[in-house]
Write a protein that holds these residues in place. Structure first.
Motif, PDB file in Angstrom:
ATOM      1  N   VAL A   1      -8.441 -33.669  29.257  1.00 26.92           N
ATOM      2  CA  VAL A   1      -8.069 -35.029  29.665  1.00 26.92           C
ATOM      3  C   VAL A   1      -8.945 -36.010  28.899  1.00 26.92           C
ATOM      4  CG1 VAL A   1      -7.909 -36.652  31.588  1.00 26.92           C
ATOM      5  CG2 VAL A   1      -7.350 -34.235  31.941  1.00 26.92           C
ATOM      6  N   THR A   2      -8.318 -37.023  28.283  1.00 23.86           N
ATOM      7  CA  THR A   2      -9.054 -37.971  27.446  1.00 23.86           C
ATOM      8  C   THR A   2      -9.070 -39.384  28.002  1.00 23.86           C
ATOM      9  OG1 THR A   2      -7.061 -38.478  26.136  1.00 23.86           O
ATOM     10  CG2 THR A   2      -8.482 -36.683  25.348  1.00 23.86           C
TER      11      THR A   2
ATOM     12  N   GLY B   1     -18.136 -38.736  30.141  1.00 24.73           N
ATOM     13  CA  GLY B   1     -17.716 -38.734  28.748  1.00 24.73           C
ATOM     14  C   GLY B   1     -16.334 -39.285  28.487  1.00 24.73           C
ATOM     15  N   PHE B   2     -15.743 -39.959  29.472  1.00 21.84           N
ATOM     16  CA  PHE B   2     -14.427 -40.561  29.244  1.00 21.84           C
ATOM     17  C   PHE B   2     -14.606 -41.880  28.505  1.00 21.84           C
ATOM     18  CE2 PHE B   2     -13.356 -37.673  32.718  1.00 21.84           C
ATOM     19  CZ  PHE B   2     -12.195 -37.095  32.194  1.00 21.84           C
ATOM     20  N   ASP B   3     -14.192 -41.894  27.246  1.00 19.93           N
ATOM     21  CA  ASP B   3     -14.331 -43.077  26.408  1.00 19.93           C
ATOM     22  C   ASP B   3     -13.174 -44.052  26.588  1.00 19.93           C
ATOM     23  OD1 ASP B   3     -16.696 -42.081  25.280  1.00 19.93           O
ATOM     24  OD2 ASP B   3     -15.571 -40.912  23.813  1.00 19.93           O
TER      25      ASP B   3
ATOM     26  N   GLU C   1     -11.027 -29.293  42.965  1.00 22.48           N
ATOM     27  CA  GLU C   1     -11.441 -28.980  41.598  1.00 22.48           C
ATOM     28  C   GLU C   1     -10.815 -27.679  41.120  1.00 22.48           C
ATOM     29  OE1 GLU C   1     -15.515 -27.966  39.077  1.00 22.48           O
ATOM     30  OE2 GLU C   1     -15.681 -28.999  41.013  1.00 22.48           O
ATOM     31  N   THR C   2     -10.788 -26.673  41.996  1.00 23.37           N
ATOM     32  CA  THR C   2     -10.221 -25.370  41.632  1.00 23.37           C
ATOM     33  C   THR C   2      -8.735 -25.483  41.314  1.00 23.37           C
ATOM     34  OG1 THR C   2     -11.821 -24.185  42.992  1.00 23.37           O
ATOM     35  CG2 THR C   2      -9.785 -23.019  42.457  1.00 23.37           C
TER      36      THR C   2
ATOM     37  N   ALA D   1     -16.182 -33.685  34.970  1.00 20.23           N
ATOM     38  CA  ALA D   1     -16.606 -32.894  33.815  1.00 20.23           C
ATOM     39  C   ALA D   1     -15.584 -31.807  33.501  1.00 20.23           C
ATOM     40  CB  ALA D   1     -17.977 -32.279  34.082  1.00 20.23           C
ATOM     41  N   MET D   2     -15.044 -31.182  34.541  1.00 19.21           N
ATOM     42  CA  MET D   2     -14.017 -30.155  34.337  1.00 19.21           C
ATOM     43  C   MET D   2     -12.780 -30.752  33.672  1.00 19.21           C
ATOM     44  SD  MET D   2     -10.841 -29.267  35.719  1.00 19.21           S
ATOM     45  CE  MET D   2     -10.869 -29.962  37.368  1.00 19.21           C
TER      46      MET D   2
END
Length: 373
Positions: free
Chosen positions: A118-119, A156-158, A74-75, A111-112
């Protein structure tokens, strides 16, 4: 070299936790690689390209591929994403994609990624049955894949695409139907369904040469038509031989490749095409890092994209699309072949474009060769 306007950026992250036996992309396990150093090497290359101003960057799409981008911690991934945003103006980017494999992402990492811009996600499922996943050398179970899909939706990735593969050794039509139906039930926005290709320098290719595996065009067509029928019935538009999308969810980045648009590639082995030239970064991560961090060019000698080369590539790419290939690319001495293929029901000519029929789609490669002459 002609100065070009580049609207598409690709970033190659070659790391994989496990090497799949069918994959021919440049990839490796991270081993002793300094991952923070790798990220800085990519960002250093990005800064060098930006400062050189050999081409104008007006980015509309960004694509992180591999390998497995989410093999980065993640970092490290956050450092890469924020760094790219600091170096390049991403305000006009409409599609920002990252490839993801199951078991390489957490809710916090997802989430990050969403927070960093990123979409769109391309999730490597490949199959939903254990035997096929085992043959493919995948290290996830079906439950892991579904959990990852729901995690990404929850973040939240649509726009989520699921990648599938067919004509795998030992895979039955019934198993393939099950994979297709389970995929449609999840309601992803986009689905890629790839016919297995036996690429050199892979374990699968070696098994093919030894006679352990075999190619079968008839079987490939059966699998292809099953995908076409199930996915179109599920509301997906077949807009490229291997790709299906709900309205408004085509892959803009991949469409740019198919239409021959300019793009910049960062990272080891990444290709770039701009100003009538194509070049590739050195496919050696350690050497790439050494050169980039020293401020030296990472690209190997390129090649000129002649008009003949571009024409050949257009046949191979545009004929695969729903839009089709412009008819005027077919030379006069091949017009008879065009007419013959139309009479055989393999293609139609509509509004100046050659568009494959249902019968012609599985034969796209041979049709392209026949029309090129």
């Amino acid at each position: 070299m002609v100065r070009a306007v580049i609207q598409h950026l690709y970033v190659h992250i070659p790391f994989c936790h496990r090497i799949c036996p069918y994959c021919s992309f440049y990839k490796h396990q991270h081993g002793s690689t300094d991952m923070a150093g790798f990220v800085e090497a990519v960002l250093t290359e990005a800064r060098r390209e930006q400062a050189a101003r050999a081409h104008e960057l007006d980015l509309h799409t960004v694509y992180l591929g591999g390998g497995t981008p989410t093999a980065l911690s993640e970092t490290h991934l956050e450092r890469l994403l924020t760094g790219l945003g600091e170096i390049h103006d991403l305000s006009r980017v409409a599609e920002y994609t990252s490839e993801v494999n199951p078991r390489t992402i957490t809710a916090a990492k997802a989430a990050m990624m969403r927070r960093c811009g990123v979409t769109r996600i391309s999730l490597g499922i490949q199959a939903w049955d254990e035997p096929t996943l085992k043959t493919l050398g995948r290290d996830h179970a079906p439950a892991d894949a579904e959990e990852t899909y729901q995690l990404l939706r929850g973040a939240g990735f649509d726009s989520v695409s699921l990648d599938l593969m067919f004509s795998i050794p030992g895979q039955s039509l019934e198993a393939w139907r099950g994979t297709l139906e389970r995929t449609v039930a999840l309601e992803p926005n986009h689905i890629s369904a790839y016919n297995l290709n036996y690429e050199e320098d892979t374990e699968f290719f070696q098994r093919l040469r030894k006679g352990q595996y075999r190619e079968d065009e008839g079987r490939d067509a059966e699998f292809f038509y099953l995908a076409l029928d199930v996915l179109e019935a599920g509301g997906y538009q077949h807009y490229e031989i291997s790709n299906y999308a709900r309205p408004g969810y085509r892959s803009a980045h991949n469409e740019s490749y198919w239409m021959g648009e300019e793009y910049l590639g960062l990272g080891p082995s990444a290709y770039s095409t701009a100003g009538g030239q194509r070049w590739q970064n050195i496919p050696d991560t350690a050497r790439y890092m050494e050169l980039s961090l020293a401020g030296l060019p990472t690209a190997q000698p390129g090649e000129e994209l002649t008009e003949d080369r571009r024409r050949t590539e257009r046949f191979g790419l545009e004929l695969r699309t729903l839009r089709g290939l412009p008819q005027d690319l077919v030379l006069p001495d091949q017009r008879r072949m065009l007419q013959t293929l139309a009479e055989e029901g393999l293609l139609n000519v509509e509004k100046g474009h050659i568009i494959l029929t249902r019968q012609g789609k599985p034969l796209v490669d041979s049709i392209a060769v026949a029309l090129m002459g």
